[in-house]
Design a protein around this motif. Structure first.
Motif, short mmCIF file in Angstrom:
data_model
loop_
_atom_site.label_atom_id
_atom_site.label_comp_id
_atom_site.label_asym_id
_atom_site.label_seq_id
_atom_site.Cartn_x
_atom_site.Cartn_y
_atom_site.Cartn_z
N PHE A 245 0.91 -1.24 0.29
CA PHE A 245 0.33 -0.12 0.03
C PHE A 245 0.32 1.04 -0.06
O PHE A 245 1.69 0.91 0.82
N VAL A 246 0.71 2.03 -0.86
CA VAL A 246 1.25 3.37 -1.26
C VAL A 246 1.13 4.06 -1.85
O VAL A 246 -0.32 4.56 -1.84
N ASN A 247 1.40 5.11 -0.35
CA ASN A 247 0.62 6.84 -0.79
C ASN A 247 1.49 7.61 -1.82
O ASN A 247 2.42 7.90 -1.53
N GLY A 248 1.15 8.21 -2.02
CA GLY A 248 1.46 9.44 -3.38
C GLY A 248 0.79 10.39 -3.70
O GLY A 248 0.04 9.92 -4.10
N GLN A 249 1.62 12.07 -4.12
CA GLN A 249 0.74 12.65 -4.56
C GLN A 249 1.46 12.88 -5.83
O GLN A 249 0.31 13.51 -6.93
N LYS A 250 2.26 12.05 -6.26
CA LYS A 250 2.97 12.24 -7.67
C LYS A 250 3.00 10.99 -8.78
O LYS A 250 3.68 10.11 -7.67
N ILE A 251 2.77 10.29 -9.73
CA ILE A 251 2.18 9.29 -10.52
C ILE A 251 3.96 9.33 -10.36
O ILE A 251 4.87 8.10 -10.63
N GLU A 252 5.07 9.67 -10.90
CA GLU A 252 6.57 9.65 -11.09
C GLU A 252 6.69 9.49 -9.35
O GLU A 252 7.58 8.62 -9.51
N GLY A 253 6.41 9.80 -8.69
CA GLY A 253 7.45 9.28 -7.30
C GLY A 253 7.05 8.13 -6.80
O GLY A 253 7.71 6.88 -6.47
N VAL A 254 5.64 7.69 -7.26
CA VAL A 254 5.21 6.57 -6.45
C VAL A 254 5.63 4.96 -7.16
O VAL A 254 6.19 4.56 -7.04
#
Length: 456
Positions: A245-254
């Protein structure tokens, strides 16, 4: 694109979970969290919508970092009061056939022998529909509640977790052979003692000498979730986790996190596809973009900025009450959720201010919502799948139950038309629905603890 988008409802056995303040909305029903009928109706609704599961978060402490007190958390129902998530599962399982259940349990606070029995029991009662979200905790208040001085250092908690998992695998995978149950009524033999093995372990943190008290459950080991994406957390995930389970605001970071975890998994002898990744998402949708924006404005009027800061302070380990709006925030070293600090740095830049955080917390959380028509939401979800390589989404509630009704009635049919969402459930336990196999594969670290010669 041939992959199937997967949905979990993301919730907690409490009033205020992620989107702080929305419990005050007149249509929200989360204040009924202590009523069993609330959860059974919830489960039936999700299964009717072909959701893969419900992912239940949990904490054993109070968010008391903000202002050095629990007052703001109590005032705003910021994950307190909170009831035990595991006790909801049998009732929800009784009214559904396919919906699966991911439950959060803190291994720092659960004796492994006792917890192994609890999870095996749930796997039996649900017919193999149980998953475990492995967490090591982050709140000092939780550690103090069970008699510790405070939380151990972040990486030390993962070292403890590795040892804990070894014990769990020995109990779940190695104590009972698959054919240990004889059930010979004529000779009064239920189990063959020669095929039930005592677990011996003496480690840095734990010692155990016992057989597992439960006969093998449908999955033996529950589906393993893990939510840490710090450097040490990724190592743990690549070793143990089946769903991350990942939280992230930007696609590239995830995408960077996803690629790294899967590459590490391959290094450890697993396949990249052995790890499915779910990203946290908050959706506000309607038939048209205009209607969705109007709904968003309505929800936003009830969001709590203070509640958002209280929750962020607890999970980031930073007391935001000490800072003025535009005063630079010093992150420093924290024993809280390191990956959350890293995610915020990626989003807000290395120099945070409280104003920058509040500008993002439009619905009472750090998670920026997706707002748009059902078609736009479907496009956005597909973009995440294609560009970040994720497999599905943990959908955080806003105003319940309408937030899930909107997804079920509006978004899912569009995804089905595109061939990206199931039109019926596959048979079998949770792991079989996800990976096509009922038990952990032989390439998983758990396999080394299986009893020699047992069918796997």
């Amino acid at each position: 694109m041939t992959r199937e988008i997967r949905f979990n409802a993301f919730d907690m056995n409490c009033v205020g979970h992620i989107q702080q303040g929305l419990w005050a909305h007149p249509r929200d029903q989360s204040h009924r969290y202590a009523q069993l009928r609330y959860w059974t109706a919830y489960a039936k609704r999700l299964e009717a919508g072909l959701f893969d599961g419900i992912f239940l978060a949990d904490v054993l402490g109070v968010n008391d970092v903000f202002g050095g007190s629990n007052a703001a958390a109590l005032r705003g129902a910021v994950q307190v009061p909170v009831n035990d998530p595991l006790l909801l599962v049998p009732a929800m399982a009784a009214v559904t056939e396919h919906l699966s259940f991911g439950v959060t349990a803190n291994l720092t606070h659960e004796p492994p022998f006792v917890f192994a029995r609890r999870m095996s029991t749930l796997d039996h009662l649900t017919g193999g529909r149980i998953g475990w979200n492995i967490v090591t905790g982050y709140l000092d208040s939780a550690a103090k509640a069970i008699g510790l001085d405070g939380m151990a250092a972040h990486d030390d908690r993962y070292d403890l977790a590795d040892e804990y998992m070894e014990i769990m695998y020995r109990l779940w995978e190695g104590s009972w052979e698959d054919d240990a149950i004889v059930f010979d009524q004529a000779n009064h033999v239920y189990a063959d003692p020669a095929k039930v093995h005592k677990v011996h372990h003496r480690g840095k943190q734990y010692g155990i000498e016992a057989i597992h008290l439960c006969e093998p459950s449908p999955q033996r080991t529950p589906v393993l979730y893990q939510a840490g994406s710090s450097t040490r957390g990724r190592q743990f995930a690549a070793t143990h986790a089946e769903c991350v389970f990942v939280n992230g605001q930007k696609i590239e970071g995830v995408k960077g996190i996803v690629d790294d975890i899967r590459a590490r998994a391959v290094e450890y002898g697993r396949n990249a596809e052995d790890v499915k990744v779910f990203v946290g998402a908050t959706i506000v949708t309607a038939r048209t973009e205009k209607e969705a924006r109007e709904k968003f404005a309505d929800y936003r009027a009830y969001a709590s900025s203070e509640g958002a800061l209280v929750h962020a302070a607890g999970s980031l380990g930073i007391d935001f009450a000490k800072y003025d709006l535009d005063e630079p925030i010093e992150t420093g070293k924290s024993s809280a959720i390191v990956s959350n600090v890293e995610a915020m740095t990626r989003t807000a830049g290395p120099q945070w201010t409280k104003r920058k955080l509040l500008e993002q917390m439009v619905l009472g959380s750090r998670q920026a919502p997706m707002v748009g028509s059902a078609e736009q939401i479907a496009d956005n979800l597909v973009a995440w799948m294609d560009e970040a390589g994720v497999d599905g989404f943990n959908l955080s509630r806003t105003v319940v139950p309408e937030c899930f009704d909107d997804i079920i009635e509006l978004v899912i049919p569009i995804l089905q038309e595109r061939g990206l969402y199931k039109t019926g459930y596959r048979e079998g336990p949770f792991r079989e629905k996800l990976f096509g196999t009922q038990r952990l594969p032989s390439r998983h670290i758990a396999a080394r603890y299986r009893t020699s010669g047992r069918v796997s």
